[in-house]
Every structure is written in structure tokens, then in C-alpha cells.
Design an enzyme around this catalytic site. Sequence first.
Site, mmCIF file in Angstrom:
data_model
loop_
_atom_site.group_PDB
_atom_site.id
_atom_site.type_symbol
_atom_site.label_atom_id
_atom_site.label_comp_id
_atom_site.label_asym_id
_atom_site.label_seq_id
_atom_site.Cartn_x
_atom_site.Cartn_y
_atom_site.Cartn_z
ATOM 1 N N ASP A 33 0.823 -1.163 0.118
ATOM 2 C CA ASP A 33 -0.113 0.079 -0.075
ATOM 3 C C ASP A 33 0.824 1.171 0.162
ATOM 4 O O ASP A 33 1.944 1.276 0.407
ATOM 5 C CB ASP A 33 -0.877 -0.030 1.384
ATOM 6 C CG ASP A 33 -2.245 1.049 0.961
ATOM 7 O OD1 ASP A 33 -2.426 1.318 0.108
ATOM 8 O OD2 ASP A 33 -2.456 1.581 2.126
ATOM 9 N N HIS A 50 2.021 3.112 -8.809
ATOM 10 C CA HIS A 50 2.063 1.640 -9.279
ATOM 11 C C HIS A 50 3.000 1.080 -9.952
ATOM 12 O O HIS A 50 3.657 -0.091 -9.685
ATOM 13 C CB HIS A 50 0.672 1.480 -10.061
ATOM 14 C CG HIS A 50 -0.402 1.787 -9.249
ATOM 15 N ND1 HIS A 50 -0.705 1.611 -7.799
ATOM 16 C CD2 HIS A 50 -1.446 2.623 -9.637
ATOM 17 C CE1 HIS A 50 -1.958 2.171 -7.628
ATOM 18 N NE2 HIS A 50 -2.540 2.659 -8.465
ATOM 19 N N LEU A 144 10.882 -21.219 -4.072
ATOM 20 C CA LEU A 144 10.305 -19.966 -3.671
ATOM 21 C C LEU A 144 8.875 -19.697 -4.498
ATOM 22 O O LEU A 144 8.946 -20.186 -5.736
ATOM 23 C CB LEU A 144 10.992 -18.859 -4.043
ATOM 24 C CG LEU A 144 10.494 -17.609 -3.689
ATOM 25 C CD1 LEU A 144 10.011 -17.125 -2.444
ATOM 26 C CD2 LEU A 144 11.636 -16.393 -4.088
HETATM 27 C C1 IPE Z 1 -5.517 -2.652 -0.087
HETATM 28 O O1 IPE Z 1 -5.260 -1.381 -0.127
HETATM 29 C C2 IPE Z 1 -5.294 -3.414 -1.501
HETATM 30 C C3 IPE Z 1 -4.256 -3.758 -2.007
HETATM 31 C C4 IPE Z 1 -2.937 -3.224 -1.518
HETATM 32 C C5 IPE Z 1 -4.328 -4.253 -3.354
HETATM 33 P P1 IPE Z 1 -6.159 -0.354 -0.430
HETATM 34 O O2 IPE Z 1 -5.728 1.130 -0.607
HETATM 35 O O3 IPE Z 1 -7.171 -0.532 -1.524
HETATM 36 O O4 IPE Z 1 -7.097 -0.257 1.131
HETATM 37 P P2 IPE Z 1 -7.937 0.667 1.664
HETATM 38 O O5 IPE Z 1 -8.846 1.436 0.758
HETATM 39 O O6 IPE Z 1 -6.963 1.618 2.336
HETATM 40 O O7 IPE Z 1 -8.523 -0.149 2.725
HETATM 41 C C1 IPE Z 2 -1.857 -0.013 -3.221
HETATM 42 O O1 IPE Z 2 -1.481 1.560 -3.260
HETATM 43 C C2 IPE Z 2 -1.865 -0.483 -4.663
HETATM 44 C C3 IPE Z 2 -3.482 -0.977 -4.854
HETATM 45 C C4 IPE Z 2 -4.418 -1.006 -4.153
HETATM 46 C C5 IPE Z 2 -3.539 -1.443 -6.251
HETATM 47 P P1 IPE Z 2 -2.568 2.532 -3.400
HETATM 48 O O2 IPE Z 2 -3.118 2.748 -4.683
HETATM 49 O O3 IPE Z 2 -4.007 2.236 -2.564
HETATM 50 O O4 IPE Z 2 -2.001 3.817 -2.971
HETATM 51 P P2 IPE Z 2 -2.638 4.860 -1.598
HETATM 52 O O5 IPE Z 2 -2.875 4.117 -0.453
HETATM 53 O O6 IPE Z 2 -3.823 5.555 -2.209
HETATM 54 O O7 IPE Z 2 -1.552 5.673 -1.413
HETATM 55 MG MG MG Z 3 -4.311 2.532 -0.359
#
Ligand code: IPE
Ligand code: IPE
Ligand code: MG
Length: 258
Positions: A33, A50, A144
Site C-alpha cells: 500500500d 503503481h 520459492l
Molecule cells: C489494499 O489497499 C489493497 C491492496 C494493496 C491491493 P487499499 O488501498 O485498497 O485499502 P484501503 O482502501 O486503504 O483500505
Molecule cells: C496500493 O496502493 C496499490 C493498490 C491498491 C492497487 P494505493 O493505490 O492504495 O496507494 P494509496 O494508499 O492511495 O497511497
Molecule cells: Mg491504499
Amino acid sequence: MDERVKVTEASEEELLLLLDPTRIPTHVAIIMDGNGRWARERGLPRIAGHRAGKEAIRQTLEGCRDCGVKILTLFAFSTENWRRPPDEVEALMELLREALREEVDTLVRNKIGFKVSGDLDAMPLEIREELRRAMDLTKENKELILNLALNYGGRRDIVLAAKRIAREVQANRLSWEAIDEDLFRNYLYTAGLPDPDLLIRTGGEIRLSNFLLWQIAYTELYFCDVYWPDFRKHHLFQAIYEYQKRQRRFGGLDAQER
Ligand code: IPE
Ligand code: IPE
Ligand code: MG
């Protein structure tokens, strides 16, 4: 020097030496995240975050190999992530398509087994085909395993398992009395994999966001502030170092308390 300072400042090589090789977590799961915030802080579009996350994945896989982690589950797209603006979802799918095409050879070369956990029916056909190809080409690799959680939701995982079990019972292929925890886990997306020993969430949020709800009943949880694109091997080793300081009791008592 305070031990915590020593560990946060140690290099990746120093940290690796601090780890107890007999207590390396077998299965590490990561909620990757913070990509969007990483990009925003640089004045870049979210997708740039990303994209930058790919290097963190490479480093993490390498780190797992260096220290002996056997299974790495990465949360790449949740069942709730479809709520994002269509252009972000589309860009994420494109990135995935690209990464699969580019990285399959690396997986084969490095003898990494590839698996997917999640509801793939909703994924674009071309991606499903690439995923199958990657799984097929690497199915003999056991040293792995990279398990990608894609269109994954912990609740959906449990509901689909319950439905499949119900169907077996209805068709008289299974007796309801045979349903127990061991049977149930074999119907989950992660069937065949042991539960994660360590769950890491980057990006500073302290929540599970519907990840692996069944499987993490006794997993050690580790939250860190670093945004996923900045995650490097030494962060992984720090998490494992922290993990090794924990006493896992599984509801029992420590040996010295018995
Ligand atoms: C969780 O992150 C999903 C992934 C990392 C793929 P999100 O950014 O979607 O989660 P919330 O919305 O903060 O809970
Ligand atoms: C996690 O990073 C990746 C996915 C959920 C695909 P985020 O896109 O949620 O990044 P933040 O949390 O908005 O910074
Ligand atoms: Mg996020």
C-alpha cells in the site's frame, strides 16, 4: 546504541546476519500500500506510483530468496479496488499485463513458482491467459513461490469456499459431518499453502482491507509507514527481525511458563 536504532540504521547485509536462519517465516504476505501517496508527493499521477512498485516487488522476491522465505503472497488488487476511477483500474490492468509479459522469463530463470489467489473470472481475458501461462511454465518450481492475490477479497474467498462445499454436499459427494477446518481450508484460494507466518502492510494504514481473513488467524502482523515503491530488502529484513522477537503461543503457553 539503542537496539532499535541499530536495526533501523543497519545495512541489508548487516540485517541479514542478525536474522536467526532457523526461524525465518515460511510464508510472508504483504499488503503493498501507499503507491498513490508516493506519486502524489512527487506531483506524479497515481499510476506512476503503481509502476514504481515493480522495483519493490523485485527487491522483495530477491530478499525472500536471500533469507529463505518459501512463499511470498502479494496483495495486488482487491475485490474493492474496482471502486477506483475506471482510468486507474484500466492502467493497473495494463501494468499487470505488461509485468506478466516482461517478468515470466525472470520467474522461470530464477526457478520461482507462480500462483494466483483470487476471482479471476472478472479479469480481462488476455490477463487470464498470461496468468495461466506463467503458472504453467513455473509449476515445477517449489523453492520459492510467488502467490499474487488478484481480485482477492477475504470475505469472497470464504463465501466461495462455503458455496463449493455446499455443492459437494448437495451432490452427495461429501457428508456435512466431514466439514471441519482442515477440509474448509482446502476450498480456499490458498489451498495447499500454509497460513502466512508474517503479514506486512506498508503505507502506514493499520487495517487488513479484506485480505486473507481466514488464513491470518495466528499470523504475526507488522505495519510500517514506508510507501510500497520505497520498500527495499532491508525493510523486509527489519520486519523479519521484528517477527523473530515475537513469542508465538497459538493460545498455549511459552515453554518457560509451562
Ligand atoms: C489494499 O489497499 C489493497 C491492496 C494493496 C491491493 P487499499 O488501498 O485498497 O485499502 P484501503 O482502501 O486503504 O483500505
Ligand atoms: C496500493 O496502493 C496499490 C493498490 C491498491 C492497487 P494505493 O493505490 O492504495 O496507494 P494509496 O494508499 O492511495 O497511497
Ligand atoms: Mg491504499
